[in-house]
Enzyme design. Structure first.
Site, mmCIF file in Angstrom:
data_model
loop_
_atom_site.group_PDB
_atom_site.id
_atom_site.type_symbol
_atom_site.label_atom_id
_atom_site.label_comp_id
_atom_site.label_asym_id
_atom_site.label_seq_id
_atom_site.Cartn_x
_atom_site.Cartn_y
_atom_site.Cartn_z
ATOM 1 N N TYR A 119 0.964 -1.291 0.009
ATOM 2 C CA TYR A 119 -0.237 -0.044 -0.093
ATOM 3 C C TYR A 119 1.064 1.247 -0.033
ATOM 4 C CZ TYR A 119 -3.197 3.701 1.850
ATOM 5 O OH TYR A 119 -3.540 4.926 2.055
ATOM 6 N N ARG B 289 0.297 7.132 16.721
ATOM 7 C CA ARG B 289 -0.201 7.745 15.461
ATOM 8 C C ARG B 289 -0.604 9.205 15.622
ATOM 9 N NH1 ARG B 289 1.353 3.286 13.999
ATOM 10 N NH2 ARG B 289 0.483 1.997 12.454
HETATM 11 C C1 UD1 Z 1 -4.011 3.971 8.247
HETATM 12 C C2 UD1 Z 1 -4.986 4.135 7.282
HETATM 13 C C3 UD1 Z 1 -4.282 4.118 5.963
HETATM 14 C C4 UD1 Z 1 -3.532 5.458 5.844
HETATM 15 C C5 UD1 Z 1 -2.577 5.432 6.984
HETATM 16 C C6 UD1 Z 1 -1.807 6.588 7.204
HETATM 17 C C7 UD1 Z 1 -7.034 2.997 7.862
HETATM 18 C C8 UD1 Z 1 -7.839 1.734 7.972
HETATM 19 N N1 UD1 Z 1 -5.878 2.807 7.087
HETATM 20 O O1 UD1 Z 1 -3.345 3.192 8.295
HETATM 21 O O2 UD1 Z 1 -5.152 4.138 4.742
HETATM 22 O O3 UD1 Z 1 -2.765 5.667 4.873
HETATM 23 O O4 UD1 Z 1 -3.435 5.304 7.977
HETATM 24 O O5 UD1 Z 1 -2.467 7.812 7.575
HETATM 25 O O6 UD1 Z 1 -7.503 4.007 7.989
HETATM 26 N N2 UD1 Z 1 -4.838 -1.396 15.450
HETATM 27 C C9 UD1 Z 1 -5.106 -2.061 16.583
HETATM 28 N N3 UD1 Z 1 -6.635 -2.697 16.735
HETATM 29 C C10 UD1 Z 1 -7.637 -2.282 15.895
HETATM 30 C C11 UD1 Z 1 -7.232 -1.737 14.794
HETATM 31 C C12 UD1 Z 1 -5.681 -1.316 14.348
HETATM 32 O O7 UD1 Z 1 -4.398 -2.121 17.487
HETATM 33 O O8 UD1 Z 1 -8.526 -2.869 16.020
HETATM 34 C C13 UD1 Z 1 -3.703 -0.909 14.798
HETATM 35 C C14 UD1 Z 1 -2.955 -1.633 13.928
HETATM 36 O O9 UD1 Z 1 -2.186 -2.674 13.993
HETATM 37 C C15 UD1 Z 1 -1.870 -0.230 13.951
HETATM 38 C C16 UD1 Z 1 -2.632 0.821 14.363
HETATM 39 O O10 UD1 Z 1 -3.628 0.378 15.142
HETATM 40 O O11 UD1 Z 1 -0.609 -0.303 14.802
HETATM 41 C C17 UD1 Z 1 -3.269 1.796 13.606
HETATM 42 O O12 UD1 Z 1 -3.878 1.042 12.472
HETATM 43 P P1 UD1 Z 1 -5.090 1.281 11.494
HETATM 44 O O13 UD1 Z 1 -6.080 2.137 12.023
HETATM 45 O O14 UD1 Z 1 -5.332 0.382 10.301
HETATM 46 O O15 UD1 Z 1 -4.184 2.660 10.534
HETATM 47 P P2 UD1 Z 1 -2.654 2.365 9.951
HETATM 48 O O16 UD1 Z 1 -2.205 1.024 9.334
HETATM 49 O O17 UD1 Z 1 -1.808 3.577 10.403
#
Ligand code: UD1
Length: 345
Positions: free
Chosen positions: A169, A237
């Site tokens: 991605y 984040r």
């Molecule tokens: C997100 C975006 C992506 C964007 C990037 C940068 C989403 C789905 N993806 O990716 O399009 O390009 O930010 O801005 O919005 N996690 C948990 N529990 C959960 C879900 C996620 O612990 O239920 C963790 C993940 O493993 C990760 C973090 O939370 O460490 C953020 O995950 P996620 O919200 O999917 O975002 P990114 O992977 O950072």
């Protein structure tokens, strides 16, 4: 969700009466962008293949504003659909993408094709509109991603640092950015890429295993379940409320000095661990004692992410208007209202 009054005052004369093409306009960020463009008086053409969105919200807008919203169902890889969506448009906001890091690990080919080749098709279609009519698309603004910084340890992220993508991605979005700047340098187009940092807010999907962390936490916590954290919860984040992402798009489309392929970070400049996020959400939903459940870290997951937004301030006059807490409060309020009104939250 409202734009600051001073911004409305500046943006309305610009967007009012214009035709704007939004790829991915049925999606989460795209849908909010369409709402705001409509409120500023623009006419919108939405191109979306509904592969990770539904027509639910857009259908309401079309019913309210049939003259000003047109929906073209198609992929960003479909040249005919692109030509139709761009006809008469002066600006293209390109958000159509396969936007999950995890899905790209499972299907790298599709992810790269939609995100990178799709951007090339969008740019070429935009370029054709000017050669056909002379008064075609003036600017293309891309939704890029902070994920392309990858595992470079230096924080906050500045645009001049070397990207080190960790996922297909992120590699696709990096290629897309290069295509944007090449179209500025090679073909004289005005283009700009916004590296969005973890956008959250109402209408973000919470039902899929690929859902963003804020949406997933909100759904579980409102159902009285504990949120699931992948890893130790110390990953960080920079969480950006969707209204601020929308504001950045509008400012990028409006900037008087035409951008020429630049990339800019769009975040808030605040670093939040997932454990802190869970705590803040516990406060927002009124369940401060709920503890997260820890599960193994995911592949291709970035450990830390934080934006330096100096360049966005300088180039497009962007300044975030929402704190994390204010954004979470608005999100939770929306979730509660949509549960009451029977919508899917
Ligand atoms: C997100 C975006 C992506 C964007 C990037 C940068 C989403 C789905 N993806 O990716 O399009 O390009 O930010 O801005 O919005 N996690 C948990 N529990 C959960 C879900 C996620 O612990 O239920 C963790 C993940 O493993 C990760 C973090 O939370 O460490 C953020 O995950 P996620 O919200 O999917 O975002 P990114 O992977 O950072």
């Amino acid at each position: 969700m409202k734009l600051p009054a001073d911004k409305v005052h500046r943006l309305r004369p610009f967007y009012g009466g214009r035709t704007i093409c939004v790829t991915g306009g049925a999606g989460f960020i795209g849908g909010h962008l369409v709402d705001t463009l409509l409120s500023l008086g623009a006419s919108i053409r939405v191109l979306d293949d509904l592969s990770n969105s539904t027509l639910e919200h857009l259908a309401e807008l079309i019913e309210l504003e049939p003259e000003r919203v047109r929906f073209i169902r198609g992929s960003v890889l479909d040249d005919e659909a692109l030509a139709e969506a761009m006809s008469g448009a002066s600006t293209v906001f390109h958000l159509g993408a396969m936007c999950s890091v995890q899905r790209s690990v499972e299907d790298p080919q599709r992810s790269f094709s939609v995100n990178a080749t799709g951007t090339l098709r969008v740019l070429q279609a935009a370029r054709k509109t000017s050669s056909l009519s002379g008064a075609g698309v003036e600017r293309v603004v891309l939704a890029s991603s902070s994920s392309l910084y990858g595992d470079d340890p230096s924080l906050p992220r500045v645009e001049s640092q070397l990207p080190r993508p960790l996922s297909p991605y992120a590699a696709g979005k990096l290629a897309a950015e290069h295509l944007m700047s090449v179209h500025a340098r090679c073909f004289g187009m005005s283009t700009i890429s916004l590296r969005l940092f973890n956008v959250f807010g109402p209408r973000q999907t919470a039902d899929s295993p690929y859902s963003g962390v804020v949406a997933s936490f909100a759904k579980r916590m409102l159902a009285g379940e504990s949120p699931v954290i992948f890893g130790d919860g110390l990953q960080t984040r920079d969480f950006t409320f969707v209204a601020d992402a929308v504001l950045a798009f509008l400012l990028a489309g409006f900037a008087k000095v035409p951008p020429r392929g630049e990339v800019v970070n769009v975040g808030t400049g605040r670093s939040v661990t997932l454990l802190e996020l869970a705590r803040a959400m516990g406060q927002a939903v009124g369940a401060p004692h709920v503890h997260p459940t820890l599960q193994p870290e995911r592949p291709a997951d970035v450990k830390h992410s934080l934006a330096d937004i100096s360049r966005a301030r300088e180039l497009i006059g962007y300044e975030p208007t929402y704190t994390l807490e204010a954004g979470l409060a608005e999100l939770i309020e929306w979730c509660r209202q949509s549960v009451n009104s029977g919508q899917s939250a």
